[in-house]
Every structure is written in structure tokens, then in C-alpha cells.
Enzyme design. Sequence first.
Site, PDB file in Angstrom:
ATOM      1  N   ARG A   1      92.254  55.655  49.413  1.00 35.82           N
ATOM      2  CA  ARG A   1      93.557  55.143  48.968  1.00 35.82           C
ATOM      3  C   ARG A   1      94.350  54.508  50.102  1.00 35.82           C
ATOM      4  NH1 ARG A   1      94.110  58.787  44.365  1.00 35.82           N
ATOM      5  NH2 ARG A   1      96.002  58.390  43.203  1.00 35.82           N
TER       6      ARG A   1
ATOM      7  N   ARG B   1     100.547  64.180  32.201  1.00 34.78           N
ATOM      8  CA  ARG B   1     100.252  65.154  33.259  1.00 34.78           C
ATOM      9  C   ARG B   1     101.557  65.509  33.966  1.00 34.78           C
ATOM     10  NH1 ARG B   1      95.899  62.650  36.910  1.00 34.78           N
ATOM     11  NH2 ARG B   1      97.656  62.295  38.304  1.00 34.78           N
TER      12      ARG B   1
ATOM     13  N   ARG C   1     104.473  56.646  42.357  1.00 38.35           N
ATOM     14  CA  ARG C   1     103.027  56.484  42.551  1.00 38.35           C
ATOM     15  C   ARG C   1     102.608  55.015  42.492  1.00 38.35           C
ATOM     16  NH1 ARG C   1     101.690  60.091  38.236  1.00 38.35           N
ATOM     17  NH2 ARG C   1      99.603  59.218  38.208  1.00 38.35           N
TER      18      ARG C   1
ATOM     19  N   LYS D   1      90.242  54.750  35.665  1.00 40.00           N
ATOM     20  CA  LYS D   1      89.189  55.116  36.626  1.00 40.00           C
ATOM     21  C   LYS D   1      88.559  56.454  36.302  1.00 40.00           C
ATOM     22  CE  LYS D   1      91.846  55.648  40.248  1.00 40.00           C
ATOM     23  NZ  LYS D   1      93.229  55.362  39.917  1.00 40.00           N
TER      24      LYS D   1
ATOM     25  N   ARG E   1      99.780  59.963  28.706  1.00 38.97           N
ATOM     26  CA  ARG E   1      98.856  60.945  29.278  1.00 38.97           C
ATOM     27  C   ARG E   1      99.509  62.317  29.449  1.00 38.97           C
ATOM     28  NH1 ARG E   1      95.807  59.430  34.807  1.00 38.97           N
ATOM     29  NH2 ARG E   1      97.790  59.986  35.760  1.00 38.97           N
TER      30      ARG E   1
HETATM   31  P1  ADP Z   1      95.903  58.882  39.358  1.00 39.91           P
HETATM   32  O1  ADP Z   1      94.943  59.238  38.264  1.00 39.91           O
HETATM   33  O2  ADP Z   1      97.295  58.719  38.896  1.00 39.91           O
HETATM   34  O3  ADP Z   1      95.422  57.747  40.206  1.00 39.91           O
HETATM   35  P2  ADP Z   1      94.933  61.064  41.013  1.00 39.91           P
HETATM   36  O4  ADP Z   1      94.532  62.159  40.108  1.00 39.91           O
HETATM   37  O5  ADP Z   1      93.854  60.223  41.607  1.00 39.91           O
HETATM   38  O6  ADP Z   1      96.028  60.156  40.298  1.00 39.91           O
HETATM   39  O7  ADP Z   1      95.804  61.651  42.222  1.00 39.91           O
HETATM   40  C1  ADP Z   1      96.927  62.491  41.979  1.00 39.91           C
HETATM   41  C2  ADP Z   1      97.680  62.746  43.294  1.00 39.91           C
HETATM   42  O8  ADP Z   1      96.800  63.372  44.247  1.00 39.91           O
HETATM   43  C3  ADP Z   1      98.182  61.492  44.014  1.00 39.91           C
HETATM   44  O9  ADP Z   1      99.434  61.061  43.511  1.00 39.91           O
HETATM   45  C4  ADP Z   1      98.264  61.997  45.457  1.00 39.91           C
HETATM   46  O10 ADP Z   1      99.410  62.806  45.650  1.00 39.91           O
HETATM   47  C5  ADP Z   1      97.060  62.902  45.577  1.00 39.91           C
HETATM   48  N1  ADP Z   1      95.836  62.182  46.060  1.00 39.91           N
HETATM   49  C6  ADP Z   1      94.682  61.982  45.352  1.00 39.91           C
HETATM   50  N2  ADP Z   1      93.774  61.289  46.069  1.00 39.91           N
HETATM   51  C7  ADP Z   1      94.353  61.045  47.264  1.00 39.91           C
HETATM   52  C8  ADP Z   1      93.937  60.345  48.433  1.00 39.91           C
HETATM   53  N3  ADP Z   1      92.730  59.754  48.510  1.00 39.91           N
HETATM   54  N4  ADP Z   1      94.804  60.286  49.478  1.00 39.91           N
HETATM   55  C9  ADP Z   1      96.010  60.860  49.418  1.00 39.91           C
HETATM   56  N5  ADP Z   1      96.483  61.517  48.354  1.00 39.91           N
HETATM   57  C10 ADP Z   1      95.668  61.616  47.270  1.00 39.91           C
END
Ligand code: ADP
Length: 213
Positions: free
Chosen positions: A114, A153, A164, A39, A151
Amino acid sequence: MDNLSVTATRASGARVIRRTLVKDLPLNLVFFGPPGAGKGTQADRFAERHGIPKISTGDMLRKAVAEKTRVGALVRETLQAGALVGDDLIISLVAERLEEPDTANGFVLDGFPRTIPQAAALEAMLAERGGVHVIALVVHADEVIRRLAVRGREDDEAFVIKERLAVYSRETEPVLEFYRRRGGVTILDGNRPLDEVSAAIEAAAGKNPTSRK
Ligand code: ADP
């Protein structure tokens, strides 16, 4: 591109359907999918190509943590654990961001909504702005794990990845069903090479079903 937009309004208690011909509706997009679906990469490319902002809630939260802001202090441990931050907090962050004038011609949301409450809040925020088109990337579980493992991170350690992915199937996958019922969602095969997925996204976004209302 001309799009027919149908808006329901109320005049003196009666429900009135007002039809207007809208040129170039804003490209309001949500990129949806599990962690590791690609994404973020696709959202970067798309936003750049169309000159609209990419709004990544994960990036916003990581920045807040790095800058040790008040929000950063609130969410640091949640991010490390791979859990979701509270709906109220994330909804207000996104609402504020969508008020910025650079979103007027569209935006790409990455990582939001989410949860069902987040999706409902987004509907309300965009009710007067043409709604949102959801592009969902579907990726096999083993491919997701492979991508996250390379990745590297901070929250990509094996046990956090597991959490996750569990949070994704429990809290986030139901959001896709919410959008399926509502309409305006395009589901794409995200297992393919990046360029192929980008091309599929371009084709889907061109159809712009945000005009359905
Ligand atoms: P990924 O690329 O793995 O989908 P993100 O960078 O989107 O991860 O998000 C990293 C972390 O930030 C999530 O694991 C969560 O803790 C928090 N987070 C991001 N977006 C949201 C959201 N919309 N609602 C709740 N927590 C969020």
C-alpha cells in the site's frame, strides 16, 4: 505451460544471464485497487479456484485485534481511524507469511503493498521467486463509496471511509505508477459485475507476466 525465465546472476564478478525453461511458474499475484474495488472478493475466488492462499493484510490485522495479540494492541486505533499501520510492522508480517510452505505454488496478496516502501520490500522478498504480477482494479469513486456504504464493516463509517480514500490517493495510488514503470501490471475495469471481473482476472493471470525477468 512453458515459460522462459531469464535470471541475472553473478559469477566471478561478471554478469551472467542464465536462461532456464520453467514449467508452471508460481502464480504470485497482487490484487490492487481502492477500498471497495472488490479486491477481497476477487482474491477469495481466485485463490480458491487455484488452490493457493489468499493473504489479506486487512484480515490479518483485524484477526490480531480480535485476538488481542501484541500486534493487535499496536494497530487497533490505527485501523479505527482508517490510517495505515507502519511499514516496518506490516512488511515483517507479510515477510513471515510468505515464508510459509503453502505459498510455494503462488499466492494472492490483498491489501499489500500500500506504500512505495512496501512495494520495494516485496520486490526484494520475491527476487528469487519469480516476482509478482499485479492486477489493478480501477473503479469510479462514486461506485467505491456506494459499495463501502452497503458493506458495513466497523471502519466503514462515512468519516473513516473518507479518510481511507484520502490515504489511498496519497499513499497507495503512487504504487501503481511504481509497477507501471517496472512492468508486469494489468489494469482492469472493476466497475463491471463480479463474474465479468473474475473472468477478466482469469484471462490476465493466465498470461503470467511474472516470467518477464
Ligand atoms: P479495504 O478492504 O478497505 O481496502 P483492508 O481490509 O485491506 O481494507 O485494510 C483495512 C485496514 O487495515 C486499513 O485501513 C489499514 O488501517 C490496515 N492495513 C491493511 N493493509 C495495510 C498495509 N499494507 N499497510 C498499512 N496498513 C494496512
